[in-house]
Write an enzyme that holds these catalytic residues in place. Structure first.
Site, PDB file in Angstrom:
ATOM      1  N   SER A 110      -2.759   1.110   3.754  1.00 37.81           N
ATOM      2  CA  SER A 110      -2.434  -0.254   4.176  1.00 37.81           C
ATOM      3  C   SER A 110      -2.906  -0.442   5.607  1.00 37.81           C
ATOM      4  O   SER A 110      -2.995   0.528   6.375  1.00 37.81           O
ATOM      5  CB  SER A 110      -0.920  -0.484   4.104  1.00 37.81           C
ATOM      6  OG  SER A 110      -0.545  -1.692   4.748  1.00 37.81           O
ATOM      7  N   TYR A 165       7.633   2.212   5.867  1.00 39.42           N
ATOM      8  CA  TYR A 165       6.397   1.890   5.148  1.00 39.42           C
ATOM      9  C   TYR A 165       5.178   2.192   6.016  1.00 39.42           C
ATOM     10  O   TYR A 165       4.223   2.837   5.570  1.00 39.42           O
ATOM     11  CB  TYR A 165       6.423   0.419   4.749  1.00 39.42           C
ATOM     12  CG  TYR A 165       5.181  -0.063   4.027  1.00 39.42           C
ATOM     13  CD1 TYR A 165       5.030   0.149   2.667  1.00 39.42           C
ATOM     14  CD2 TYR A 165       4.179  -0.763   4.703  1.00 39.42           C
ATOM     15  CE1 TYR A 165       3.906  -0.303   1.990  1.00 39.42           C
ATOM     16  CE2 TYR A 165       3.057  -1.217   4.045  1.00 39.42           C
ATOM     17  CZ  TYR A 165       2.920  -0.985   2.687  1.00 39.42           C
ATOM     18  OH  TYR A 165       1.801  -1.430   2.027  1.00 39.42           O
TER      19      TYR A 165
END
Length: 258
Positions: A148, A165
């Site tokens: 990401s 995350y």
């Protein structure tokens, strides 16, 4: 060989985790259209069945295997099911993931563990299982890890207060580089894609809260579409990337460039 032939993966077997919706389903469509047999996995049986039917309508040969990769014991039966059906796994797409939004001072430990277990530990366990059972003995393979843009740097908490995350995706990028170096002697290519913001079930809350921020910080002034990840996925799955390993490709409309 024609340049177009470099992107064909006819007859190869691709295993895609989190393949029932969103980015996983988008990549399953791409690899299937390019000639691969596609195995998809996810936790929710109903969504997995819908994805299987959708892909089969496109003429793609599909195996759907429900499992929860947060449980490390789920990897071996998954790999065995794909090998029992097709005898090999040529392409592994580690896409399944989770997120949790909370400031550091109140971020629950159990949420941190859930995110790290699925986003990072599950990739380690499944890559190991696929490598040992299929790719290393055959001395060939393509592993694509979905990272990401949140793993490329810290993020503004007004945009993504997601420290677990972010940390997990940074780990995915370094895992990709480390495994690429370690498994290069086996002719196994390991690369990553760092998507920007794509509308999905997981990103819906973030988009609702920070849509204008996202657009203001994206040079192309839009979010990802239902086909924007297909080209990068096919590149890394095909012969076209045979001299690439350890790379991480942002697909983010330029978000990480500024």
């Amino acid at each position: 060989m024609s340049v177009f032939d470099l992107f064909r993966i006819d007859g190869q077997v691709a295993l895609i985790t989190g393949g029932s919706r969103g980015l996983g389903l988008q990549m399953a469509e791409a690899l299937g259209e390019a000639g691969a047999k596609v195995a998809i996995t996810a936790r929710k049986v109903g969504e997995l069945a819908e994805a299987k039917a959708h892909l089969e309508k496109m003429g793609i040969e599909v195996l759907a295997h429900p499992c929860d990769l947060q449980d490390p014991a789920a990897a071996k039966p998954l790999v065995e099911a794909v090998l029992a059906r097709w005898g090999a796994i040529d392409i592994l797409v580690n896409n399944a993931g989770a997120s949790w939004g909370a400031p550091m001072e109140s971020h629950p430990l159990e949420a941190w563990n859930k995110v790290i277990n699925l986003n990072l530990t599950a990739i380690f366990v499944l890559s190991q299982a696929v490598g040992v059972a299929s790719m290393i003995p055959r001395k060939r393979g393509k592993i694509i890890n979905i990272a990401s843009i949140a793993g490329l740097s810290g993020t503004d908490p007004h945009f993504m207060p997601t420290i677990g995350y972010n940390t997990s995706k940074a780990g995915v990028i370094n895992f990709t580089k480390s495994l690429a170096a370690e498994w290069a002697p086996y002719n196994i290519h390991v690369n990553a894609i760092a998507p920007g913001v794509f509308p999905s079930k997981m990103s819906a809350g973030m988009i609702d809260r920070a849509e204008q921020y996202i657009l203001d910080h994206t040079p192309l002034k839009r979010m990802g579409s239902d086909h924007d990840l297909k080209g990068a996925a096919l590149l890394l799955a095909s012969k076209a990337s045979d001299f690439m390993t350890g790379a991480c490709i942002p697909v983010d409309g330029g978000f990480a460039a500024i």
